[in-house]
Scaffold this motif. Structure first.
Motif, PDB file in Angstrom:
ATOM      1  N   ALA A 246     -29.932   5.153-131.074  1.00 42.02           N
ATOM      2  CA  ALA A 246     -30.640   6.034-132.008  1.00 42.02           C
ATOM      3  C   ALA A 246     -29.740   7.111-132.589  1.00 42.02           C
ATOM      4  O   ALA A 246     -29.850   7.454-133.767  1.00 42.02           O
ATOM      5  CB  ALA A 246     -31.830   6.674-131.311  1.00 42.02           C
ATOM      6  N   TYR A 247     -28.842   7.647-131.769  1.00 43.17           N
ATOM      7  CA  TYR A 247     -28.029   8.793-132.194  1.00 43.17           C
ATOM      8  C   TYR A 247     -26.567   8.440-132.465  1.00 43.17           C
ATOM      9  O   TYR A 247     -25.741   9.330-132.635  1.00 43.17           O
ATOM     10  CB  TYR A 247     -28.086   9.899-131.126  1.00 43.17           C
ATOM     11  N   TYR A 248     -26.239   7.172-132.499  1.00 40.48           N
ATOM     12  CA  TYR A 248     -24.871   6.728-132.771  1.00 40.48           C
ATOM     13  C   TYR A 248     -23.890   7.365-131.778  1.00 40.48           C
ATOM     14  O   TYR A 248     -22.934   8.043-132.155  1.00 40.48           O
ATOM     15  CB  TYR A 248     -24.474   7.044-134.223  1.00 40.48           C
ATOM     16  N   LEU A 249     -24.158   7.126-130.518  1.00 39.93           N
ATOM     17  CA  LEU A 249     -23.320   7.647-129.447  1.00 39.93           C
ATOM     18  C   LEU A 249     -22.603   6.501-128.741  1.00 39.93           C
ATOM     19  O   LEU A 249     -23.137   5.398-128.628  1.00 39.93           O
ATOM     20  CB  LEU A 249     -24.162   8.406-128.412  1.00 39.93           C
ATOM     21  N   PRO A 250     -21.400   6.771-128.230  1.00 37.95           N
ATOM     22  CA  PRO A 250     -20.715   5.809-127.374  1.00 37.95           C
ATOM     23  C   PRO A 250     -21.195   5.985-125.929  1.00 37.95           C
ATOM     24  O   PRO A 250     -22.174   6.694-125.679  1.00 37.95           O
ATOM     25  CB  PRO A 250     -19.251   6.206-127.530  1.00 37.95           C
ATOM     26  N   ARG A 251     -20.491   5.391-124.987  1.00 40.10           N
ATOM     27  CA  ARG A 251     -20.837   5.581-123.583  1.00 40.10           C
ATOM     28  C   ARG A 251     -20.675   7.047-123.196  1.00 40.10           C
ATOM     29  O   ARG A 251     -19.812   7.752-123.696  1.00 40.10           O
ATOM     30  CB  ARG A 251     -19.961   4.710-122.686  1.00 40.10           C
ATOM     31  N   TRP A 252     -21.522   7.488-122.294  1.00 39.18           N
ATOM     32  CA  TRP A 252     -21.510   8.867-121.846  1.00 39.18           C
ATOM     33  C   TRP A 252     -20.473   9.064-120.740  1.00 39.18           C
ATOM     34  O   TRP A 252     -20.011   8.118-120.113  1.00 39.18           O
ATOM     35  CB  TRP A 252     -22.879   9.262-121.308  1.00 39.18           C
ATOM     36  N   CYS A 253     -20.139  10.318-120.492  1.00 42.57           N
ATOM     37  CA  CYS A 253     -19.316  10.666-119.332  1.00 42.57           C
ATOM     38  C   CYS A 253     -19.944  11.885-118.662  1.00 42.57           C
ATOM     39  O   CYS A 253     -20.921  12.459-119.155  1.00 42.57           O
ATOM     40  CB  CYS A 253     -17.880  10.952-119.748  1.00 42.57           C
ATOM     41  N   SER A 254     -19.391  12.284-117.550  1.00 39.04           N
ATOM     42  CA  SER A 254     -19.894  13.456-116.832  1.00 39.04           C
ATOM     43  C   SER A 254     -19.009  14.665-117.116  1.00 39.04           C
ATOM     44  O   SER A 254     -17.905  14.539-117.649  1.00 39.04           O
ATOM     45  CB  SER A 254     -19.908  13.185-115.322  1.00 39.04           C
ATOM     46  N   VAL A 255     -19.489  15.834-116.746  1.00 41.32           N
ATOM     47  CA  VAL A 255     -18.663  17.039-116.858  1.00 41.32           C
ATOM     48  C   VAL A 255     -17.421  16.897-115.985  1.00 41.32           C
ATOM     49  O   VAL A 255     -16.316  17.304-116.372  1.00 41.32           O
ATOM     50  CB  VAL A 255     -19.476  18.288-116.469  1.00 41.32           C
ATOM     51  N   GLN A 256     -17.590  16.298-114.816  1.00 41.74           N
ATOM     52  CA  GLN A 256     -16.439  16.111-113.935  1.00 41.74           C
ATOM     53  C   GLN A 256     -15.375  15.230-114.578  1.00 41.74           C
ATOM     54  O   GLN A 256     -14.181  15.445-114.382  1.00 41.74           O
ATOM     55  CB  GLN A 256     -16.882  15.503-112.605  1.00 41.74           C
ATOM     56  N   ASP A 257     -15.802  14.259-115.367  1.00 40.32           N
ATOM     57  CA  ASP A 257     -14.834  13.420-116.087  1.00 40.32           C
ATOM     58  C   ASP A 257     -13.973  14.280-117.017  1.00 40.32           C
ATOM     59  O   ASP A 257     -12.755  14.075-117.127  1.00 40.32           O
ATOM     60  CB  ASP A 257     -15.548  12.338-116.896  1.00 40.32           C
ATOM     61  N   TYR A 258     -14.609  15.218-117.713  1.00 40.86           N
ATOM     62  CA  TYR A 258     -13.854  16.133-118.569  1.00 40.86           C
ATOM     63  C   TYR A 258     -12.882  16.976-117.743  1.00 40.86           C
ATOM     64  O   TYR A 258     -11.719  17.167-118.126  1.00 40.86           O
ATOM     65  CB  TYR A 258     -14.802  17.055-119.333  1.00 40.86           C
ATOM     66  N   VAL A 259     -13.358  17.492-116.641  1.00 37.11           N
ATOM     67  CA  VAL A 259     -12.503  18.323-115.789  1.00 37.11           C
ATOM     68  C   VAL A 259     -11.288  17.535-115.321  1.00 37.11           C
ATOM     69  O   VAL A 259     -10.157  18.044-115.322  1.00 37.11           O
ATOM     70  CB  VAL A 259     -13.307  18.863-114.586  1.00 37.11           C
ATOM     71  N   ASP A 260     -11.495  16.291-114.940  1.00 38.34           N
ATOM     72  CA  ASP A 260     -10.384  15.452-114.489  1.00 38.34           C
ATOM     73  C   ASP A 260      -9.345  15.272-115.600  1.00 38.34           C
ATOM     74  O   ASP A 260      -8.134  15.333-115.357  1.00 38.34           O
ATOM     75  CB  ASP A 260     -10.898  14.089-114.034  1.00 38.34           C
ATOM     76  N   LEU A 261      -9.815  15.024-116.825  1.00 42.27           N
ATOM     77  CA  LEU A 261      -8.899  14.864-117.958  1.00 42.27           C
ATOM     78  C   LEU A 261      -8.113  16.144-118.214  1.00 42.27           C
ATOM     79  O   LEU A 261      -6.908  16.105-118.502  1.00 42.27           O
ATOM     80  CB  LEU A 261      -9.685  14.476-119.213  1.00 42.27           C
ATOM     81  N   LEU A 262      -8.798  17.276-118.121  1.00 42.27           N
ATOM     82  CA  LEU A 262      -8.150  18.556-118.402  1.00 42.27           C
ATOM     83  C   LEU A 262      -7.142  18.930-117.322  1.00 42.27           C
ATOM     84  O   LEU A 262      -6.073  19.473-117.621  1.00 42.27           O
ATOM     85  CB  LEU A 262      -9.205  19.645-118.542  1.00 42.27           C
ATOM     86  N   GLU A 263      -7.475  18.641-116.091  1.00 38.99           N
ATOM     87  CA  GLU A 263      -6.523  18.923-115.010  1.00 38.99           C
ATOM     88  C   GLU A 263      -5.255  18.098-115.192  1.00 38.99           C
ATOM     89  O   GLU A 263      -4.142  18.590-114.958  1.00 38.99           O
ATOM     90  CB  GLU A 263      -7.179  18.620-113.661  1.00 38.99           C
TER      91      GLU A 263
END
Length: 343
Positions: A246-263
């Motif tokens: 409905a909203y043209y979104l890809p697969r979701w991730c978690s906040v922790q996934d973002y934190v891992d990428l940033l670290e």
């Protein structure tokens, strides 16, 4: 069940034919083109019914079209801020002010005390950009995939006397048209969920930030996985897949996934928080606002993808209520450049 499924299938069929980008448009004089067009439509209907994940290119085209068609309706009903509101106390009724307050509360939470140059990644029609520019006396550039949003953002900037400090353009957040180290405040409010490559998204936010600059990401995420879990439950994935179509979104991730990428990037002072409880009244308020005559008429004129997006608000609400969908806040600073020993 069948009485619900049949109209939904009809809506999906018409939506696939009228609002999805077709590689080939059938020509009345060409049976080959007609057959190709029908096959394309059938494929899109099937993909829609099965909630199949879209390619990056289809996402870009779909996102642009969705917001081209829906942004005017949103502005007519909700104003220039196309995001959640800040609901403390939770019984607030001035929803447009709640949206403005969310911007200020997020900036305060992140410790953004000043800014000279701002980029608004996924800017909508520029409400956040203009507010932040006023707050700090900064210049702001906004990017969006929607030509309508970029044009409307520039119109509003001119109307509000901010054309010298705020500008908006069509650009891809995964390949921003800005030099390295360009902005001391990088702002992404409810756009990260549209990014099909979260690694590249984080890399671009990091790249355009100045050394010592602050990056703020506010985005829909799914819940963090519990210890021992390797993936979400199938019923959770199914609900998210329906929202994605409905909203043209890809697969979701978690906040922790973002934190891992940033670290892994070496980001400094990473801070995260879950504000799901703060924005919880928002979806119910939006659903309630859609029941008035003005909204119904506007919705009927804005196309089937917008209608389907309105239906998906109920799915979003279900996801929030189940604790599956989280309103995540992440902030960090880009490390200062190390001075050489000779200096």
């Amino acid at each position: 069940m069948k009485t619900i499924l049949i109209p939904l299938l009809l809506v999906t069929l018409v939506e696939a034919w009228t609002t999805e980008p077709l590689k080939v448009r059938p020509s009345p004089s060409s049976s080959t083109s007609l057959n190709m067009g029908l096959r394309t439509t059938v494929k899109r209907v099937r993909d829609s019914v099965l909630n199949k994940e879209r390619s990056r290119e289809d996402l870009k085209i779909g996102i642009a079209g969705f917001y081209d068609r829906s942004s005017k309706l949103w502005e007519d009903v909700w104003g220039e801020h196309m995001h959640h509101g800040y609901y403390i106390p939770e019984n607030r009724t001035d929803h447009q002010q709640a949206q403005i307050d969310l911007i200020d509360e997020v900036l305060d939470w992140a410790g953004a005390k000043e800014a000279k140059s701002v980029v608004d990644v996924g800017c909508g029609i520029g409400g956040s950009s203009r507010h932040i520019a006023r707050r700090y006396g900064a210049t702001a550039k906004g990017i969006t995939l929607s030509p309508y949003q970029a044009n409307r953002g520039n119109e509003l900037a001119k109307e509000q006397g901010l054309e010298d400090s705020c500008s908006f353009q069509v650009a891809d957040a995964l390949d921003m048209p800005f030099d390295d180290n360009s902005f001391d405040l990088v702002w992404s409010l409810e756009s990260g969920e549209h990014m099909p490559d979260k690694q590249k998204f984080v890399n671009e936010l990091y790249r355009v930030a100045t050394p010592g600059g602050r990056v703020i990401i506010v985005t829909w995420c799914h819940r963090d996985l519990e210890k021992g879990e390797s993936a979400l439950a199938k019923k959770e994935e199914k609900l998210l897949a329906r929202i994605n179509r409905a909203y043209y979104l890809p697969r979701w991730c978690s906040v922790q996934d973002y934190v891992d990428l940033l670290e892994a990037k070496g980001a400094v002072g990473i801070k995260r928080e879950d504000w799901s409880y703060i924005i919880a009244p928002f979806w119910r308020a939006v659903i309630k606002s859609s029941l008035n005559l003005k909204s119904v008429v506007g919705l009927s004129k804005s196309g089937f993808s917008t209608i389907r997006g309105a239906y998906a608000m109920l799915l979003m609400l279900r996801g929030f209520d189940r604790g599956l969908i989280k309103f995540g806040l992440i902030t960090f600073t880009k490390p200062e450049e190390k001075k050489s020993e000779e200096e």
